[in-house]
Design a protein around this motif. Structure first.
Motif, PDB file in Angstrom:
ATOM      1  N   THR A 216       1.416   9.778  -6.436  1.00 49.68           N
ATOM      2  CA  THR A 216       1.197  11.543  -5.310  1.00 49.68           C
ATOM      3  C   THR A 216       2.276  11.442  -6.371  1.00 49.68           C
ATOM      4  O   THR A 216       2.440  13.346  -6.756  1.00 49.68           O
ATOM      5  CB  THR A 216       2.047  11.070  -3.676  1.00 49.68           C
ATOM      6  OG1 THR A 216       3.334  10.790  -4.463  1.00 49.68           O
ATOM      7  CG2 THR A 216       1.221  10.853  -3.068  1.00 49.68           C
ATOM      8  N   GLY A 217       2.995  10.919  -7.427  1.00 45.10           N
ATOM      9  CA  GLY A 217       3.452  11.670  -8.268  1.00 45.10           C
ATOM     10  C   GLY A 217       4.907  12.065  -7.274  1.00 45.10           C
ATOM     11  O   GLY A 217       5.962  12.635  -8.306  1.00 45.10           O
TER      12      GLY A 217
ATOM     13  N   HIS B  85      11.541  13.424  -2.126  1.00 48.03           N
ATOM     14  CA  HIS B  85      10.072  14.604  -2.529  1.00 48.03           C
ATOM     15  C   HIS B  85       9.017  14.630  -0.999  1.00 48.03           C
ATOM     16  O   HIS B  85       8.390  15.421  -0.461  1.00 48.03           O
ATOM     17  CB  HIS B  85       9.541  14.846  -3.494  1.00 48.03           C
ATOM     18  CG  HIS B  85       8.562  16.369  -2.693  1.00 48.03           C
ATOM     19  ND1 HIS B  85       7.595  16.091  -4.352  1.00 48.03           N
ATOM     20  CD2 HIS B  85       8.711  17.508  -2.430  1.00 48.03           C
ATOM     21  CE1 HIS B  85       7.384  17.261  -4.192  1.00 48.03           C
ATOM     22  NE2 HIS B  85       7.569  17.757  -2.915  1.00 48.03           N
ATOM     23  N   ALA B  86       8.780  13.709  -1.103  1.00 49.88           N
ATOM     24  CA  ALA B  86       7.508  12.700   0.377  1.00 49.88           C
ATOM     25  C   ALA B  86       7.907  12.558   1.107  1.00 49.88           C
ATOM     26  O   ALA B  86       7.432  13.004   2.232  1.00 49.88           O
ATOM     27  CB  ALA B  86       7.384  11.866  -0.350  1.00 49.88           C
TER      28      ALA B  86
ATOM     29  N   ILE C 152       1.052  -1.399   0.407  1.00 53.37           N
ATOM     30  CA  ILE C 152      -0.314   0.250  -0.132  1.00 53.37           C
ATOM     31  C   ILE C 152       1.026   1.079  -0.476  1.00 53.37           C
ATOM     32  O   ILE C 152       0.622   2.000  -0.876  1.00 53.37           O
ATOM     33  CB  ILE C 152      -0.479   0.429   1.246  1.00 53.37           C
ATOM     34  CG1 ILE C 152      -1.756  -1.068   0.893  1.00 53.37           C
ATOM     35  CG2 ILE C 152      -1.635   1.345   1.008  1.00 53.37           C
ATOM     36  CD1 ILE C 152      -3.368  -1.715   1.750  1.00 53.37           C
ATOM     37  N   PRO C 153       2.095   1.270   1.030  1.00 52.32           N
ATOM     38  CA  PRO C 153       2.387   2.603   1.083  1.00 52.32           C
ATOM     39  C   PRO C 153       3.167   2.901  -0.682  1.00 52.32           C
ATOM     40  O   PRO C 153       3.020   3.596  -0.898  1.00 52.32           O
ATOM     41  CB  PRO C 153       3.782   2.567   1.991  1.00 52.32           C
ATOM     42  CG  PRO C 153       2.909   1.251   2.493  1.00 52.32           C
ATOM     43  CD  PRO C 153       2.447   0.429   2.076  1.00 52.32           C
ATOM     44  N   GLU C 154       3.699   1.695  -1.343  1.00 54.93           N
ATOM     45  CA  GLU C 154       4.605   2.072  -2.310  1.00 54.93           C
ATOM     46  C   GLU C 154       3.126   2.426  -3.837  1.00 54.93           C
ATOM     47  O   GLU C 154       3.557   3.719  -4.827  1.00 54.93           O
ATOM     48  CB  GLU C 154       5.000   0.191  -2.879  1.00 54.93           C
ATOM     49  CG  GLU C 154       5.699   1.255  -4.353  1.00 54.93           C
ATOM     50  CD  GLU C 154       6.423   0.181  -4.417  1.00 54.93           C
ATOM     51  OE1 GLU C 154       6.988  -0.192  -5.779  1.00 54.93           O
ATOM     52  OE2 GLU C 154       7.407  -0.609  -3.756  1.00 54.93           O
ATOM     53  N   GLY C 155       2.442   2.098  -3.699  1.00 50.09           N
ATOM     54  CA  GLY C 155       1.344   2.418  -4.911  1.00 50.09           C
ATOM     55  C   GLY C 155       0.899   3.975  -4.443  1.00 50.09           C
ATOM     56  O   GLY C 155       0.466   4.456  -4.961  1.00 50.09           O
TER      57      GLY C 155
END
Length: 165
Positions: free
Chosen positions: A130-131, A136-137, A122-125
């Motif tokens: 988010t792009g 950057h995240a 889920i986190p990777e998806g």
């Protein structure tokens, strides 16, 4: 009596425009993020708030309801229905420890512990949606955490103003 709405020629100042509001940017981004999470969490049968509870318990099982609420910034009136639903789903248990019956301790069941394997992607998806790059995240997350800290401090100051000298 309500004041009449301004005419088009009498527009409010730019700082009152919806698109100028930081709160609206955060709110609308949260709505968009919620849509992404709903799609990713559908296969797990979890809502986003339930997923957050599970994330905390996967990190540190056996927390009290109070500690869980502090970690999630939720009061017990909001958290308790989430926990009851997760318990009904067979993902956790709520027990009162013999040493302190005033507390409620929340522990994962075997089913709850095993669910983390299915949640792993889920986190990777979501990051992909988010792009953002991972770097950057991380920067954006740190900026939002700093914003939250300032807002919590300002809120506390408003609730407990000091007496004037």
């Amino acid at each position: 009596m309500n004041a009449p709405l301004p005419l088009a020629a009498d527009k409010p100042p730019v700082q009152l425009a919806l698109d100028a509001q930081l709160c609206f940017a955060l709110y609308s981004a949260q709505l968009a993020m919620g849509k992404i999470y709903r799609k990713h969490l559908a296969g797990l049968g979890l809502t986003y708030p339930q997923y957050l509870v599970m994330l905390v318990l996967w990190e540190a099982d056996g927390l009290t309801v109070t500690a869980l609420g502090e970690r999630l910034y939720l009061d017990s009136a909001t958290l308790t229905p989430l926990l009851k639903r997760l318990q009904a789903m067979g993902l956790l248990r709520r027990d009162r420890p013999a040493e302190d019956q005033r507390q409620v301790r929340v522990t994962l069941t075997q089913t709850g512990r095993e669910l983390w394997r299915r949640a792993g992607g889920i986190p990777e998806g979501v990051l992909c949606a988010t792009g953002c790059t991972p770097d950057h995240a991380r920067v954006l997350k740190a900026e939002l955490e700093e914003l939250r800290a300032h807002l919590l401090a300002a809120s506390a100051a408003l609730e407990n103003p000091t007496a004037p000298d």
